[in-house]
Design a protein around this motif. Structure first.
Motif, mmCIF file in Angstrom:
data_model
loop_
_atom_site.group_PDB
_atom_site.id
_atom_site.type_symbol
_atom_site.label_atom_id
_atom_site.label_comp_id
_atom_site.label_asym_id
_atom_site.label_seq_id
_atom_site.Cartn_x
_atom_site.Cartn_y
_atom_site.Cartn_z
ATOM 1 N N ILE A 115 0.828 -1.208 0.000
ATOM 2 C CA ILE A 115 0.000 0.000 0.000
ATOM 3 C C ILE A 115 0.865 1.262 0.000
ATOM 4 O O ILE A 115 1.776 1.404 0.823
ATOM 5 C CB ILE A 115 -0.930 0.008 1.225
ATOM 6 N N GLN A 116 0.538 2.152 -0.919
ATOM 7 C CA GLN A 116 1.180 3.462 -0.961
ATOM 8 C C GLN A 116 0.314 4.531 -0.293
ATOM 9 O O GLN A 116 0.807 5.418 0.392
ATOM 10 C CB GLN A 116 1.476 3.856 -2.408
ATOM 11 N N ALA A 117 -1.013 4.438 -0.497
ATOM 12 C CA ALA A 117 -1.941 5.409 0.091
ATOM 13 C C ALA A 117 -3.304 4.765 0.273
ATOM 14 O O ALA A 117 -3.676 3.851 -0.483
ATOM 15 C CB ALA A 117 -2.057 6.650 -0.796
ATOM 16 N N GLY A 156 -8.227 7.199 4.411
ATOM 17 C CA GLY A 156 -8.951 5.939 4.557
ATOM 18 C C GLY A 156 -8.247 5.016 5.530
ATOM 19 O O GLY A 156 -7.240 5.352 6.139
ATOM 20 N N GLY A 157 -8.834 3.820 5.697
ATOM 21 C CA GLY A 157 -8.226 2.823 6.559
ATOM 22 C C GLY A 157 -8.585 2.950 8.019
ATOM 23 O O GLY A 157 -8.091 2.199 8.854
ATOM 24 N N MET A 158 -9.446 3.915 8.368
ATOM 25 C CA MET A 158 -9.900 4.066 9.750
ATOM 26 C C MET A 158 -11.375 4.426 9.739
ATOM 27 O O MET A 158 -11.959 4.647 8.673
ATOM 28 C CB MET A 158 -9.081 5.138 10.473
ATOM 29 N N LEU A 192 -26.424 1.346 0.104
ATOM 30 C CA LEU A 192 -25.107 1.764 0.561
ATOM 31 C C LEU A 192 -24.044 0.949 -0.152
ATOM 32 O O LEU A 192 -24.154 -0.274 -0.263
ATOM 33 C CB LEU A 192 -24.963 1.549 2.076
ATOM 34 N N VAL A 193 -23.017 1.646 -0.633
ATOM 35 C CA VAL A 193 -21.832 1.000 -1.181
ATOM 36 C C VAL A 193 -20.639 1.725 -0.571
ATOM 37 O O VAL A 193 -20.526 2.947 -0.687
ATOM 38 C CB VAL A 193 -21.775 1.087 -2.723
ATOM 39 N N GLU A 194 -19.758 0.977 0.084
ATOM 40 C CA GLU A 194 -18.638 1.597 0.791
ATOM 41 C C GLU A 194 -17.363 0.798 0.561
ATOM 42 O O GLU A 194 -17.382 -0.434 0.575
ATOM 43 C CB GLU A 194 -18.946 1.656 2.296
ATOM 44 N N VAL A 195 -16.256 1.509 0.355
ATOM 45 C CA VAL A 195 -14.945 0.878 0.277
ATOM 46 C C VAL A 195 -14.024 1.592 1.269
ATOM 47 O O VAL A 195 -13.791 2.787 1.151
ATOM 48 C CB VAL A 195 -14.337 0.967 -1.136
ATOM 49 N N ASN A 196 -13.509 0.839 2.225
ATOM 50 C CA ASN A 196 -12.605 1.403 3.220
ATOM 51 C C ASN A 196 -11.646 0.324 3.731
ATOM 52 O O ASN A 196 -12.057 -0.543 4.506
ATOM 53 C CB ASN A 196 -13.386 1.989 4.390
ATOM 54 N N PRO A 197 -10.403 0.312 3.244
ATOM 55 C CA PRO A 197 -9.846 1.356 2.400
ATOM 56 C C PRO A 197 -9.861 0.996 0.915
ATOM 57 O O PRO A 197 -9.800 -0.169 0.538
ATOM 58 C CB PRO A 197 -8.406 1.446 2.881
ATOM 59 N N LEU A 198 -9.949 2.035 0.114
ATOM 60 C CA LEU A 198 -9.598 1.967 -1.303
ATOM 61 C C LEU A 198 -8.146 2.403 -1.349
ATOM 62 O O LEU A 198 -7.808 3.458 -0.815
ATOM 63 C CB LEU A 198 -10.475 2.911 -2.118
ATOM 64 N N VAL A 199 -7.262 1.599 -1.938
ATOM 65 C CA VAL A 199 -5.834 1.906 -1.837
ATOM 66 C C VAL A 199 -5.191 2.106 -3.205
ATOM 67 O O VAL A 199 -5.673 1.595 -4.219
ATOM 68 C CB VAL A 199 -5.071 0.788 -1.081
ATOM 69 N N ARG A 200 -4.111 2.866 -3.192
ATOM 70 C CA ARG A 200 -3.207 2.925 -4.335
ATOM 71 C C ARG A 200 -1.987 2.098 -3.956
ATOM 72 O O ARG A 200 -1.354 2.349 -2.927
ATOM 73 C CB ARG A 200 -2.789 4.363 -4.641
ATOM 74 N N THR A 201 -1.686 1.093 -4.749
ATOM 75 C CA THR A 201 -0.552 0.227 -4.451
ATOM 76 C C THR A 201 0.749 0.882 -4.914
ATOM 77 O O THR A 201 0.743 1.891 -5.629
ATOM 78 C CB THR A 201 -0.706 -1.137 -5.133
ATOM 79 N N THR A 202 1.854 0.291 -4.513
ATOM 80 C CA THR A 202 3.148 0.813 -4.943
ATOM 81 C C THR A 202 3.338 0.663 -6.447
ATOM 82 O O THR A 202 4.205 1.320 -7.025
ATOM 83 C CB THR A 202 4.290 0.090 -4.201
ATOM 84 N N GLN A 203 2.513 -0.190 -7.073
ATOM 85 C CA GLN A 203 2.546 -0.336 -8.528
ATOM 86 C C GLN A 203 1.619 0.657 -9.222
ATOM 87 O O GLN A 203 1.506 0.666 -10.442
ATOM 88 C CB GLN A 203 2.156 -1.767 -8.942
ATOM 89 N N GLY A 204 0.915 1.491 -8.424
ATOM 90 C CA GLY A 204 0.044 2.508 -8.987
ATOM 91 C C GLY A 204 -1.364 2.046 -9.299
ATOM 92 O O GLY A 204 -2.154 2.791 -9.884
#
Length: 377
Positions: free
Chosen positions: A96-98, A121-123, A183-195
């Motif tokens: 995970i990058q972000a 995200g992530g919390m 309801l539709v929720e994503v937590n976390p939605l991430v950007r990987t180190t590969q982008g």
């Protein structure tokens, strides 16, 4: 109807949203095999329809297949917020990058959907909103127009999300519309180190009213799938839906109960349930209702909101008084009676003088007091 995480991610994948490879099992030995097939190192996640899995120890990293088997054995059978863990999902970890947060939810008061997004995200999004409200973007979506690429770009810009998330925001809207979700929720939605933009976790709530046109929903209602409190309420003939808040809500009439949920939310608390006692409020019905609501460990206060019509308020109050003799009241109970014989009903409750029972004359006042009691408990 809430879906399990693995069911939500299947919907995401069908709509072109990237998710990690994963598999579900109810067997620790099978977990070892799955981990081996996923490359050894896995994330083992309890599959329950409740939040707080991570804090409860229901999400853990396993370094190898043997650790995956041990971890699955430890998680299976856990109780998380009253939900027994019957299955676990093993997923490939990602670099995970972000982390970001994105969701679409129905805003009944506005008559539109609301996009909620954050670059943090992530919390718990409630924690972010409370400590840094400027970090959470809220953008209304006209259901007739939907989320186009332009609208998605507006949402991303408002939340400080990278441009790569625009496509995911469009696809999440497709999930909401095509799957008849509330309801539709994503937590976390991430950007990987590969982008890459990947949905690591997901929550989907489907609109039960659409079940007639969604034939595959039958697969979501497998035996043992029900929330234990909802199952207990159904066995008692109660119209009860468990939510994720701290204020228990009991009312007569679906419209009044729905309005009560909104007013509680507007007073800074979250409703813990929907419970409609209908046109009758006998001692048995009130006792059963209070018993179910108080069985939820998340409940910090209970609000009874009744408008007397065919069923007079004094009959409701008498039901509450008798119920207090059979149900051990452990949380504050706020009662609002209005309409037919309201004054007589209030007098009955005053005469009972239970130390945990309070009264309010208006719905707003009752909701405010119940919210105060719940959030300061």
């Amino acid at each position: 109807m809430d879906l399990y995480e693995h069911q939500a991610r299947e919907l995401f994948e069908e709509h072109g949203i990237l998710v990690p490879r994963a598999e579900v099992t109810d067997s620790p030995k099978k977990a070892r095999e799955i981990a081996r097939g996923l490359g050894g190192r896995t994330v083992v996640k309890a599959q329950v329809k409740a939040g707080g899995r991570g804090k409860a120890g229901g999400v853990r990293l396993a370094a190898d297949p043997a650790a995956a088997e041990l971890t699955a054995r430890q998680i299976l059978g856990m109780d998380i917020e009253g939900h027994p863990v019957r299955t676990v999902m093993l997923a490939q970890p990602v670099d995970i990058q972000a982390e970001f947060y994105v969701s679409y939810v129905l805003d009944r008061a506005a008559g539109r959907f609301l996009a909620i997004a954050s670059a943090e995200g992530g919390m718990e999004i409630e924690e972010v909103a409370a400590s840094r409200p400027e970090a959470v973007a809220r953008v209304h979506v006209d259901p007739a127009e939907g989320v186009t690429s332009a609208k998605a770009a507006e949402i991303a810009e408002a939340a400080g999300l990278p441009p790569q998330t625009v496509d995911v925001l469009v696809r999440l809207w497709e999930v909401l519309v095509r799957e008849d979700a509330l309801l539709v929720e994503v937590n976390p939605l991430v950007r990987t180190t590969q982008g890459r933009i990947v949905a690591l976790d997901g929550k989907v709530t489907l609109d039960d009213n659409a079940c007639l046109r969604q034939s595959r929903w039958g697969a979501y209602g497998e035996a043992g799938d029900d929330d234990p409190l909802e199952a207990a309420a159904a066995a008692k003939g109660l119209n009860y839906v468990r939510l994720d808040g701290e204020v228990g809500v009991i009312g007569n009439g679906a419209g009044l109960v729905m309005s009560t949920l909104d007013v509680v939310a507007g007073r800074g608390a979250r409703p813990a349930n929907f419970l409609d006692i209908g046109g009758g409020a006998s001692a048995r019905i009130m006792a059963d209702g209070l018993s179910v609501v108080l069985s939820d460990p998340a409940v910090k206060s209970v609000l009874v909101n009744v408008f007397g019509g065919i069923t007079a308020c004094d009959a409701v109050a008498d039901g509450i008084v008798q119920a207090l003799d059979t149900v051990r009241l452990t949380k504050p109970l706020v009662v609002r009676l209005d309409g037919n014989n309201a004054a007589r009903g209030r007098a009955l409750l005053d005469a009972r003088a239970h130390p945990l029972v309070q009264q309010a004359t208006t719905m707003d006042g009752a909701a405010r007091r119940a919210a105060q009691l719940a959030t300061t408990a």
